[in-house]
Each structure stands twice: as structure tokens, then as C-alpha cells.
Design a protein around this motif. Structure first.
Motif, mmCIF file in Angstrom:
data_model
loop_
_atom_site.group_PDB
_atom_site.id
_atom_site.type_symbol
_atom_site.label_atom_id
_atom_site.label_comp_id
_atom_site.label_asym_id
_atom_site.label_seq_id
_atom_site.Cartn_x
_atom_site.Cartn_y
_atom_site.Cartn_z
ATOM 1 N N ILE A 305 0.891 -1.043 -0.083
ATOM 2 C CA ILE A 305 -0.019 -0.115 -0.003
ATOM 3 C C ILE A 305 0.878 1.120 -0.054
ATOM 4 C CG2 ILE A 305 -1.713 1.129 1.299
ATOM 5 C CD1 ILE A 305 -2.560 -1.564 2.233
ATOM 6 N N THR A 306 1.892 1.183 0.568
ATOM 7 C CA THR A 306 2.912 2.388 0.866
ATOM 8 C C THR A 306 3.710 2.504 -0.365
ATOM 9 O OG1 THR A 306 4.513 1.110 2.083
ATOM 10 C CG2 THR A 306 2.916 2.149 3.208
ATOM 11 N N GLY A 307 3.806 1.420 -1.353
ATOM 12 C CA GLY A 307 4.595 1.354 -2.395
ATOM 13 C C GLY A 307 5.973 0.868 -2.247
ATOM 14 N N GLU A 361 -4.538 7.362 -5.923
ATOM 15 C CA GLU A 361 -4.659 9.022 -5.512
ATOM 16 C C GLU A 361 -3.362 9.467 -5.261
ATOM 17 O OE1 GLU A 361 -7.911 9.343 -3.038
ATOM 18 O OE2 GLU A 361 -9.473 8.847 -4.670
ATOM 19 N N ASP A 362 -2.094 8.363 -4.686
ATOM 20 C CA ASP A 362 -1.204 8.845 -4.086
ATOM 21 C C ASP A 362 -0.151 8.806 -5.303
ATOM 22 O OD1 ASP A 362 1.261 8.845 -2.807
ATOM 23 O OD2 ASP A 362 0.789 7.431 -1.091
ATOM 24 N N PRO A 363 0.207 10.099 -5.706
ATOM 25 C CA PRO A 363 1.345 10.239 -6.585
ATOM 26 C C PRO A 363 2.827 9.748 -6.278
ATOM 27 C CG PRO A 363 1.133 12.310 -5.228
ATOM 28 C CD PRO A 363 0.045 11.278 -4.987
ATOM 29 N N SER A 364 3.168 9.598 -5.153
ATOM 30 C CA SER A 364 4.312 8.991 -4.613
ATOM 31 C C SER A 364 4.740 7.498 -5.189
ATOM 32 C CB SER A 364 4.787 9.193 -3.293
ATOM 33 O OG SER A 364 3.878 8.572 -2.647
#
Length: 499
Positions: A305-307, A361-364
Motif C-alpha cells: 500500500i505504501t509502495g 490517488e498517491d502520486p508518490s
């Protein structure tokens, strides 16, 4: 080891929260900013709440925020300031929605904030018990007990008390040990420091200096919880510390039971999947990289989820069967770089959708992800959010019926896939048809098939039907895999699927 908590007990506790049938209850905390968490809201929809997440993700921050809602816990217990080295604490704040029948309005709003180098709050009263990770430090390493480590140590009989019946009963269920002859002695005038004592099977006494660290911590926690008044709050860090996985599960069962008996509220942090087994999805929150997410998520899923993943594609599905189905499709599709894909179960469609939308929605986050929902999920497909659906109304039923429709032709293959000789194909066919007629819950189809065929493991029965399905309907394999289209990592030229 399965939980012994009945579904009706979970329903009853959930109803109690919804109906606000509490004298004191922390309903919600909104963290404006505390450590890494910003603009994070945690609602306590069940009286026993688990906080999971990777190290440094914010689990203890949530516990600390909850503690600061009440006067009995000083904020510095969790959020101490160390001079100029903690100048990041400026503007830390948490807001609370609290049910408290001591106030005419019932539900009150409160704030704890760090302003002008000090904490400011108007906190209501409530008994709050805090069990930190230091509870598992052995007795011989605890400074306050060093006075007891002497051949001449003794205390007056009046300072020695037997453990309560409820404590003895609860500890017995968790540790599988009879402690009815154990006692607890006060060793200071205020009664704040105590030492446990036990008796072994041959009647010899021994002190806490010879207890296991996990044994000692469980007895102390339960004794304190049982002594606390109704409607108290208990905060436990890393509940599995010092405990066997079976004891951890039983500890959570106890907390649910005591929440029912004494109407207490419990919040605990954990890295243990077993600690979540008895809890409903809405009783679990994940804290990770400044965000919180409701629902049961394992640690690998949290990292995705955090990438923080090494793969090139992440797929979210609802449950174990959907994960196995998608992984089967990827294997049979051909030329897929399987080691570049992670598939995570999310224990429900709503959690899967929430996580997928948050990722999009998280651009990172640069690693692509998709969400595969069951055909009967309430949520719709959403091409823009990479949310798609698996065929059929129920994954298990769809696979089972597809194979069963061609069972006369496929019977020898099914028997072999079930690790049975082809001479038993008629028996496999007969039992499959009988299960199809009698089954009421599609989730149990492969359990029932395995049991009827001589206690074959569910995983073997499930794998057998999935592999036969994939071989029989390659067009469906293609339709499922090609939903992720251009994002599919490949490892070479693809051979066509053959039925």
C-alpha cells in the motif's frame, strides 16, 4: 487453533457500540498531527480494536493518542519532549469524540494539543490501564523488584492475596495452567509494586523470579484488568510479546470476553496475524507512513500500500480463494513474470476498493496496482481506478460449476488432480454431484468435497478444481488476465492456451 468466540458475541458487542450502551467509551480520535500521522481518523467501531502496521508506521502513536483522551494518563507517557531535540512537536494535536454519561449531553468533544512547550487539554476522568512492551522484562531485571532478591526477603501475611477466581480461570484458558494456588504480594507501602508467587505440582513454592516472562506478563495483565472497574480502558502494546501464537489467540479471545462482561474498551498493537483471527474486519486498523486504513491487512499487503515493494504490479483481491484463482490464471496464461507480481487478499470488497483508490490517488507510488472484486461485490467496476470483477456471482461456485458441467469428460483429470487413482473417477463424479445438490454456502464447497473423498485437505481440493478449470476454459483465463492488459509483466514469447 481457531477462536472460540461465537459470531453472536461479536454481533452483540457491535450492537452495544452502535446503541452507545456504555457509560464511558472513546468513539473516535482524529489526529491532526502526531509524529508521522497527519489528518488521520480512527473510529472505534468495536470494543476490542487492533492496530497493525510495520515498525515505525504509527501503531504506538494511535495508542498514545487514545490514552491522551483521559486525565489519568499524562501525555508525556507517550509523547515526551526532550529539549531542543524534539522541536518537531510544535502544533501536535488530537481531537476526540467521547461518550461519557457523567456529562448531560452524553457525547463530548475534547482536544489534546502541544502548545507553547506544554500539553494542553481538558480531559474527562476514566480508568485507563497501559501495558507497555516492558511488561515482559524478567523479574530479575526489574529494578523495583531487586529488594526481593534476597534470602531474607518476606512480607506480612496481610500483604499476600490470592488471585481472583476470574483471573485464575482466564489465565488457565490462555496458558493451559492451573494457577489457583498462586498469589500476589504487595512489597511497598502504596501497593504499587508487587511480586507474584506460585506453587508447582509437588507443592513447592517459587517466586516470580522463576516465572517465564510471558507467564508473568499474562498473569499481571489479567489480574489488573479483572480488578479494574467496569467501563475502563486497556491499552496493550505488542500483545504477542512473550506469548506462543496459540496463547496470543487465546489472549484476544479473553479480551473480547472481558469486554462483554465488564464493558471495558481495549486497544492493542500487534504484528501477529493470529491476534486478528477472532476480530471482525472493522475492529482492525492499519497504520502506515502517516496514514490509517480500516480492515484486516497482513504486513506484506501493508508494504504494498505504501509502495514499498520490489514488484512491478500489485493485485488486490477479496479473499484466499480469489487470490488462488488469480494466481492460477497468471500461471496458466503463459509468459507472465510471476516474480514481478504480488497478489494480496484484503478480507472484503470494501477494504480492497478503499486501498486501491488510496493507491491510485498517491502520486508518490510508481508501482501499478489493480483490484479484482468478486462478481457479487456491491461495488462497481471502475476502469479509471483499475477496479475490475471476476466472472460469476461467486468465485468458488463459478469454478466448481464450470468443472462440474463437463465432469463426465474431466473425471479422470479431476481424480488425478485430487491425488487419487483414475479408478476412483466415478466416486469423484458422484460425490461432486451430491455436494452440488446439498451445498448451501459456496465458501465451503471444497471443504465438503475434500471431507467426502476421505479427508483430502481443502487446499488440495481447491487447487485441483482451479487447475482443471484453467485447462478446460482457457478463454476465461485470458479474459481475467487481460483485464490488467498493458501493465502485465511478461518474461518472453507467449504460447497459446489449449483446452
Amino acid at each position: 487453533m481457531k477462536s472460540e468466540i461465537r459470531p453472536s458475541q461479536l454481533t452483540e458487542l457491535r450492537e452495544r457500540v452502535l446503541k452507545q450502551n456504555y457509560r464511558k467509551y472513546l468513539r473516535k480520535v482524529h489526529i491532526t498531527r502526531l509524529r508521522a500521522l497527519t489528518d488521520a481518523t480512527v473510529s472505534f467501531d468495536f470494543p476490542v480494536t487492533a492496530i497493525v502496521g510495520p515498525n515505525g508506521g504509527g501503531k504506538t502513536t494511535v495508542i498514545g493518542a487514545a490514552a491522551c483522551a483521559y486525565k489519568s494518563i499524562l501525555p508525556r507517557r507517550f509523547f515526551a519532549k526532550s529539549g531542543k531535540f524534539d522541536n518537531s512537536m510544535a502544533d501536535w494535536q488530537a481531537e476526540y469524540e467521547i461518550l461519557d454519561r457523567d456529562f448531560p449531553q452524553g457525547v463530548i468533544q475534547r482536544t489534546a494539543s502541544f502548545k507553547s512547550v506544554r500539553w494542553r487539554r481538558d480531559a474527562p476522568d476514566r480508568v485507563v490501564l497501559v501495558f507497555g512492551v516492558s511488561r515482559t522484562v524478567p523479574a530479575n531485571e526489574r529494578p523495583e523488584l531487586q529488594r526481593c532478591a534476597s534470602p531474607s526477603f518476606s512480607v506480612p501475611e496481610i500483604n499476600i492475596k490470592n488471585l481472583s477466581v476470574d483471573t485464575v480461570h482466564a489465565v488457565g484458558k490462555i496458558l493451559g495452567k492451573d494457577i489457583s494456588s498462586f498469589s500476589q504480594m504487595s512489597i511497598d507501602e502504596q501497593g504499587r509494586v508487587s511480586l507474584l508467587a506460585g506453587v508447582n505440582g509437588v507443592g513447592e513454592s517459587y517466586s516470580e523470579f522463576h516465572f517465564g516472562a510471558g507467564e508473568s506478563s499474562v498473569i499481571r495483565m489479567i489480574a489488573e484488568i479483572e480488578q479494574a472497574p467496569d467501563y475502563s480502558m486497556a491499552l496493550i502494546e505488542e500483545i504477542e510479546n512473550g506469548l506462543h501464537p496459540v496463547a496470543t489467540r487465546k489472549m484476544v479471545d479473553y479480551l473480547i470476553d472481558v469486554a462483554s462482561r465488564k464493558k471495558i474498551q481495549v486497544i492493542f498493537t500487534t504484528h501477529s496475524e493470529g491476534a486478528l483471527e477472532a476480530l471482525p474486519d472493522y475492529a482492525v486498523w492499519a497504520a502506515l507512513d502517516g496514514r490509517v486504513q480500516q480492515g484486516k491487512l497482513d504486513i506484506e499487503a501493508l508494504r504494498s500500500i505504501t509502495g514499498n515493494v520490489d514488484s512491478r504490479l500489485v493485485l488486490y483481491v477479496e479473499d484466499d480463494f480469489a487470490r488462488d484463482w488469480v494466481e492460477t490464471c497468471l500461471r496458466y496464461y503463459g509468459n507472465v513474470a510471476l516474480d514481478a507480481i504480488q497478489v494480496h487478499k484484503m478480507n472484503g470488497s470494501s477494504t480492497a476498493v478503499q486501498v486501491q483508490r488510496a493507491r491510485m490517488e498517491d502520486p508518490s507510488i510508481s508501482v501499478e496496482s489493480f483490484c479484482y472484486l468478486d462478481g457479487d461485490a456491491a461495488e462497481d467496476e471502475d476502469e479509471n481506478s483499475h477496479i475490475v470483477k471476476l466472472p460469476g456471482s461467486s468465485p468458488e461456485l463459478h469454478v466448481f460449476n464450470t468443472v462440474l458441467d463437463a465432469a463426465e469428460e474431466l473425471a479422470p483429470k479431476i481424480a488425478l488432480a485430487l491425488h487419487l487413482p483414475t479408478s476412483q473417477q466415478a466416486e469423484v463424479l458422484r460425490i461432486s454431484k451430491e455436494v452440488a445438490m446439498s451445498n448451501r454456502d459456496p465458501h465451503l464447497l471444497f471443504v465438503q468435497i475434500g471431507d467426502r473423498l476421505g479427508f483430502i485437505a481443502e487446499s488440495i481440493a481447491r487447487s485441483a478444481f482451479l487447475s482443471i478449470w484453467a485447462q478446460h476454459v482457457p478463454s476465461e483465463v485470458e479474459s481475467i488476465v487481460e483485464k490488467i492488459g498493458e501493465f502485465l509483466p511478461v518474461s518472453g514469447p507467449r504460447a497459446p492456451l489449449l483446452s
